[in-house]
Design a protein around this motif. Structure first.
Motif, PDB file in Angstrom:
ATOM      1  N   CYS A 230       0.862  -1.175   0.000  1.00 46.54           N
ATOM      2  CA  CYS A 230       0.000   0.000   0.000  1.00 46.54           C
ATOM      3  C   CYS A 230       0.898   1.223   0.000  1.00 46.54           C
ATOM      4  N   VAL A 231       0.263   2.377  -0.057  1.00 41.49           N
ATOM      5  CA  VAL A 231       1.039   3.608  -0.053  1.00 41.49           C
ATOM      6  C   VAL A 231       1.830   3.713   1.248  1.00 41.49           C
ATOM      7  N   SER A 232       3.106   4.169   1.148  1.00 39.51           N
ATOM      8  CA  SER A 232       3.986   4.400   2.303  1.00 39.51           C
ATOM      9  C   SER A 232       4.368   3.127   3.040  1.00 39.51           C
ATOM     10  N   SER A 233       4.353   1.979   2.347  1.00 39.49           N
ATOM     11  CA  SER A 233       4.805   0.722   2.958  1.00 39.49           C
ATOM     12  C   SER A 233       5.808   0.050   2.023  1.00 39.49           C
ATOM     13  N   PRO A 234       7.085   0.421   2.118  1.00 40.61           N
ATOM     14  CA  PRO A 234       8.094  -0.160   1.217  1.00 40.61           C
ATOM     15  C   PRO A 234       8.410  -1.600   1.605  1.00 40.61           C
ATOM     16  N   VAL A 235       9.070  -2.302   0.684  1.00 43.23           N
ATOM     17  CA  VAL A 235       9.488  -3.682   0.963  1.00 43.23           C
ATOM     18  C   VAL A 235      10.996  -3.769   1.177  1.00 43.23           C
ATOM     19  N   ALA A 236      11.739  -2.702   0.898  1.00 45.53           N
ATOM     20  CA  ALA A 236      13.195  -2.703   1.070  1.00 45.53           C
ATOM     21  C   ALA A 236      13.635  -1.381   1.684  1.00 45.53           C
ATOM     22  N   LEU A 237      14.625  -1.440   2.590  1.00 48.46           N
ATOM     23  CA  LEU A 237      15.136  -0.248   3.280  1.00 48.46           C
ATOM     24  C   LEU A 237      16.657  -0.271   3.246  1.00 48.46           C
ATOM     25  N   ILE A 238      17.258   0.848   2.814  1.00 50.10           N
ATOM     26  CA  ILE A 238      18.710   0.996   2.770  1.00 50.10           C
ATOM     27  C   ILE A 238      19.086   2.185   3.647  1.00 50.10           C
ATOM     28  N   LEU A 239      19.924   1.955   4.655  1.00 52.63           N
ATOM     29  CA  LEU A 239      20.363   3.000   5.568  1.00 52.63           C
ATOM     30  C   LEU A 239      21.810   3.378   5.275  1.00 52.63           C
ATOM     31  N   THR A 240      22.095   4.685   5.219  1.00 53.12           N
ATOM     32  CA  THR A 240      23.448   5.177   4.975  1.00 53.12           C
ATOM     33  C   THR A 240      23.747   6.316   5.946  1.00 53.12           C
ATOM     34  N   PRO A 241      25.023   6.593   6.221  1.00 53.70           N
ATOM     35  CA  PRO A 241      25.351   7.654   7.184  1.00 53.70           C
ATOM     36  C   PRO A 241      25.280   9.065   6.620  1.00 53.70           C
TER      37      PRO A 241
ATOM     38  N   LEU B 232      14.767   9.592   8.571  1.00 55.95           N
ATOM     39  CA  LEU B 232      13.817   8.467   8.567  1.00 55.95           C
ATOM     40  C   LEU B 232      13.027   8.431   9.872  1.00 55.95           C
ATOM     41  N   ILE B 233      13.694   8.615  10.995  1.00 57.43           N
ATOM     42  CA  ILE B 233      12.994   8.613  12.290  1.00 57.43           C
ATOM     43  C   ILE B 233      12.013   9.776  12.368  1.00 57.43           C
ATOM     44  N   GLU B 234      12.408  10.943  11.841  1.00 56.20           N
ATOM     45  CA  GLU B 234      11.516  12.106  11.826  1.00 56.20           C
ATOM     46  C   GLU B 234      10.227  11.795  11.067  1.00 56.20           C
ATOM     47  N   ILE B 235      10.344  11.106   9.926  1.00 56.57           N
ATOM     48  CA  ILE B 235       9.161  10.769   9.120  1.00 56.57           C
ATOM     49  C   ILE B 235       8.342   9.667   9.793  1.00 56.57           C
ATOM     50  N   LEU B 236       9.019   8.714  10.429  1.00 55.06           N
ATOM     51  CA  LEU B 236       8.304   7.646  11.123  1.00 55.06           C
ATOM     52  C   LEU B 236       7.458   8.196  12.269  1.00 55.06           C
ATOM     53  N   LYS B 237       7.987   9.201  12.953  1.00 51.92           N
ATOM     54  CA  LYS B 237       7.241   9.795  14.073  1.00 51.92           C
ATOM     55  C   LYS B 237       5.994  10.521  13.573  1.00 51.92           C
ATOM     56  N   GLN B 238       6.018  10.981  12.324  1.00 56.87           N
ATOM     57  CA  GLN B 238       4.854  11.653  11.749  1.00 56.87           C
ATOM     58  C   GLN B 238       3.855  10.664  11.163  1.00 56.87           C
ATOM     59  N   LYS B 239       4.144   9.363  11.296  1.00 60.68           N
ATOM     60  CA  LYS B 239       3.251   8.306  10.784  1.00 60.68           C
ATOM     61  C   LYS B 239       3.054   8.385   9.274  1.00 60.68           C
ATOM     62  N   GLU B 240       4.048   8.961   8.568  1.00 60.57           N
ATOM     63  CA  GLU B 240       3.955   9.067   7.116  1.00 60.57           C
ATOM     64  C   GLU B 240       4.561   7.847   6.421  1.00 60.57           C
ATOM     65  N   LEU B 241       5.144   6.936   7.198  1.00 61.69           N
ATOM     66  CA  LEU B 241       5.798   5.763   6.631  1.00 61.69           C
ATOM     67  C   LEU B 241       5.679   4.606   7.621  1.00 61.69           C
ATOM     68  N   GLN B 242       5.413   3.411   7.081  1.00 57.74           N
ATOM     69  CA  GLN B 242       5.363   2.207   7.900  1.00 57.74           C
ATOM     70  C   GLN B 242       6.410   1.214   7.387  1.00 57.74           C
TER      71      GLN B 242
ATOM     72  N   PRO C 174       8.677  17.605  -0.187  1.00 55.68           N
ATOM     73  CA  PRO C 174       8.762  16.779  -1.398  1.00 55.68           C
ATOM     74  C   PRO C 174       9.010  15.297  -1.082  1.00 55.68           C
ATOM     75  N   GLN C 175       9.733  15.014  -0.005  1.00 53.66           N
ATOM     76  CA  GLN C 175       9.984  13.619   0.349  1.00 53.66           C
ATOM     77  C   GLN C 175       8.699  12.960   0.839  1.00 53.66           C
ATOM     78  N   LEU C 176       7.883  13.699   1.588  1.00 57.42           N
ATOM     79  CA  LEU C 176       6.586  13.164   2.015  1.00 57.42           C
ATOM     80  C   LEU C 176       5.660  12.969   0.830  1.00 57.42           C
ATOM     81  N   HIS C 177       5.725  13.890  -0.135  1.00 58.72           N
ATOM     82  CA  HIS C 177       4.909  13.764  -1.339  1.00 58.72           C
ATOM     83  C   HIS C 177       5.292  12.507  -2.114  1.00 58.72           C
ATOM     84  N   ARG C 178       6.566  12.224  -2.153  1.00 56.08           N
ATOM     85  CA  ARG C 178       7.044  11.038  -2.869  1.00 56.08           C
ATOM     86  C   ARG C 178       6.487   9.758  -2.248  1.00 56.08           C
ATOM     87  N   LEU C 179       6.348   9.750  -0.937  1.00 50.00           N
ATOM     88  CA  LEU C 179       5.872   8.554  -0.242  1.00 50.00           C
ATOM     89  C   LEU C 179       4.409   8.253  -0.535  1.00 50.00           C
ATOM     90  N   LYS C 180       3.685   9.185  -1.137  1.00 47.57           N
ATOM     91  CA  LYS C 180       2.278   8.942  -1.450  1.00 47.57           C
ATOM     92  C   LYS C 180       2.116   8.027  -2.651  1.00 47.57           C
TER      93      LYS C 180
END
Length: 621
Positions: free
Chosen positions: A271-282, A336-346, A317-323
């Motif tokens: 569904c929207v805002s539910s990815p299947v892959a996550l890549i973390l970088t510094p 990523l944590i900032e967006i997770l706290k806003q419930k814009e991504l699961q 724009p990053q939140l718009h992309r997640l739609k």
């Protein structure tokens, strides 16, 4: 001259999107939910059309069929960028000109403002002449699966004409004897640990990728796998957790991106805002580079969208992309944590996680953030960890993030890249600039572009001005005080060869793919030998030979012993001032004494904690 055709653009999914996909609107989504039969009706209506004019006419919102006259009354796709407005804060931006990114290019999944910018974008990406952007129907329309914009009609993974992919060992690889496999691994410096380690591939064709993905690999210039790709890709494709350590520039990014893309192909976007892959970088620069390489791999694959979530860039724009139906998220932990706290991504649907530059990510600055993110990922996910250097303490912590992992080490662990000729020069602080100018004027050493590393931002700006004034070379400085747009411009200019000298802080020192750099100068010695390894590696990318020159003096006395222990075995000649330094003698004496009495710097673990406490208690008595 091709002329654009007026299209009905106020629709998310009912019309084929092989020109430009209009951004979805929330009111349209509500209409689709309230009328579940509408998409099927629109699809039947579009299938019945025979000509170009008929294909534009689809069912309208109220279920009646719109004629070509009605369509012409709708807003046409803008032909030229000058017709497009500038974006409001938070709106998508055209990748070519910076105007309002009203449309999504179906071929590259990037935002564009008009057919003119789409044509220029396709030409820049090497996808034809760009003239097809002005055709309503082109030759490739019937050859590939059309990509609808609306997530409700998501077709999931592999294209209609391609079977579901699963990795099977190629008969050629299976036919090799155990002795032959060991000889290949020994010649390439591949060391592995773990149960059931897959045999390395020799060519990408041995993976049996879908034809579109194989074609994208070739177009991106990946003809033959590097050693880390040979070993990491087959293990990643079979779902194993991997901890990989390999030289900077050895191709680790593609080694973990291929398993990520394949896993994303296997699963539909839930569904929207539910990815299947996550890549973390510094760092955001590294994240931008990884997303660029990911986009190269997924061109033409249906419903494969990426999202870049990094700090230092506008959030809306990053939140718009997640739609959209995002499959792969590339992010820095803080944003990523900032967006997770806003419930814009699961992250509850993520089935593969990559942590790049894991040595940096598991240090105190990032460690808590990484663990906080991983708490929101399902326990049964696959984990890939990669870096050029994985110290013992970090490796023990990394081992807690994986289950039954395959450990892969390419070459000598934590050693400078073997393709780089290392030159260490004893240069006192007042003479550093003069020595640098001599190097830039030496025809045998000077190979533009040259990357000069310094230890502070002010030093970068001042040294850049001095280089430009004294040598007349086109020099530029890059550091964290530069805006993201300016840093991106400098990086692109460096890759394109527009700059002859780049003076940088450590921003460029972590995994950025500077393939055209042949000379690196460490004007200031890095604070740690791990950073030295990364910075020296800028000059030896993907098998190319390069030169790294490092200025050394008594200001770096803390590192003298490490420099000798790690650089001398490569055959590099060390300056006599270093070898005869009393500081080095003292450090060597302490090292010998420590080896005799036993190290007090034992790594504290749950198993040996009580033993260490008892040992210290006895000393007090």
């Amino acid at each position: 001259m091709f002329l654009p055709r007026a299209l009905k653009v106020k629709r998310p999914a009912q019309e084929p999107s092989h020109i430009l996909n209009k951004k979805s609107k929330t009111d349209q989504e509500d209409d689709d939910k309230s009328s579940p039969q509408a998409p099927a009706q629109r699809e039947e209506a579009c299938e019945e059309t025979k000509t170009q004019d008929e294909s534009v006419a689809c069912l309208s919102e109220d279920g009646s069929k719109s004629s070509s006259d009605d369509v012409e009354e709708e807003e046409p796709v803008k032909s030229f960028k000058k017709s497009q407005r500038w974006p409001e804060p938070g709106e998508p931006v055209c990748v070519m000109c910076g105007r309002y990114g009203e449309y999504i290019c179906d071929a590259t999944d990037n935002d564009v403002c008009s057919l003119e910018c789409k044509a220029n974008h396709l030409l820049k990406m090497g996808k034809g002449t760009g003239a097809d952007a002005f055709n309503f129907k082109d030759e490739t329309t019937d050859k590939r699966t059309l990509q609808p914009q609306h997530p409700a009609v998501n077709t999931g993974g592999i294209g209609v004409n391609e079977p579901c992919y699963s990795y099977r060992e190629d008969p050629f690889i299976s036919g090799l004897t155990a002795e032959q496999v060991e000889r290949i691994k020994q010649e390439l410096g591949i060391k592995t640990e773990g149960k059931g380690v897959r045999r390395p591939i020799i060519e990408f064709q041995h993976c049996g990728f879908p034809s579109t993905l194989s074609g994208n690999l070739k177009k991106a210039g990946y003809e033959a796998p590097t050693p880390v790709q040979m070993q990491m890709v087959p293990n990643g494709l079979t779902g194993r957790d991997v901890i990989a350590s390999a030289d900077t520039g050895s191709g680790k990014t593609i080694a973990f991106l291929l398993p990520v893309v394949v896993r994303a192909l296997e699963k539909p976007a839930h569904c929207v805002s539910s990815p299947v892959a996550l890549i973390l970088t510094p760092t955001r620069e590294l994240a931008i580079q990884i997303e660029r390489q990911a986009k190269e791999l997924v061109i033409g694959l249906p419903n494969m969208r990426t999202a870049l979530l990094v700090g230092g860039m506008p959030l809306p724009p990053q939140l718009h992309r997640l739609k959209s139906s995002i499959k792969i998220v590339i992010a820095t932990p803080g944003r990523l944590i900032e967006i997770l706290k806003q419930k814009e991504l699961q992250l509850n649907k993520v089935n593969i996680v990559v942590v790049d530059e894991v040595d940096t990510m598991l240090k105190m600055g990032f460690q808590q953030q990484v663990l906080e993110v991983l708490e929101q990922v399902p326990e049964d996910h696959q984990t890939l960890l990669a870096s050029a250097t994985i110290p013992a303490g970090t490796e023990e912590l990394a081992a807690r993030l994986v289950r039954d992992p395959v450990r892969i080490a390419i070459g000598e662990k934590n050693q400078p890249c073997a393709n780089v000729r290392q030159i260490l020069l004893w240069v006192e602080e007042p003479s550093k600039k003069k020595k640098l100018f001599e190097i830039l004027n030496d025809s045998k050493l000077y190979q533009p572009p040259v990357v000069v590393f310094v230890d502070c931002k002010l030093g970068a700006d001042l040294l850049c001005e001095a280089v430009a004034k004294v040598t007349g070379l086109n020099a530029v400085a890059i550091h964290s005080d530069k805006s993201q747009m300016e840093r991106n411009r400098i990086l692109k200019g460096l890759l394109d060869g527009r700059f002859e000298v780049v003076v940088s802080t450590g921003v460029l020192g972590r995994g950025l793919d500077l393939v055209n750099v042949r000379l690196v100068v460490n004007f200031d010695m890095p604070n740690t030998m791990d950073e030295y390894v990364h910075q020296v590696g800028r000059a030896g990318r993907l098998g190319h030979r390069g030169t790294a020159i490092t200025f050394l003096n008594n200001n770096n006395k803390r590192l003298f012993l490490e420099v000798v222990n790690r650089v001398q075995p490569t055959g590099s000649i060390l300056p006599p001032q270093l070898l005869n330094s009393p500081h080095l003698y003292e450090q060597q004496r302490r090292e010998r004494q420590k080896n005799k009495t036993g190290s007090d710097d034992t790594l504290v673990t749950k198993n040996n904690l009580l033993d260490i406490i008892r040992k210290h208690d006895r000393r007090k008595k």
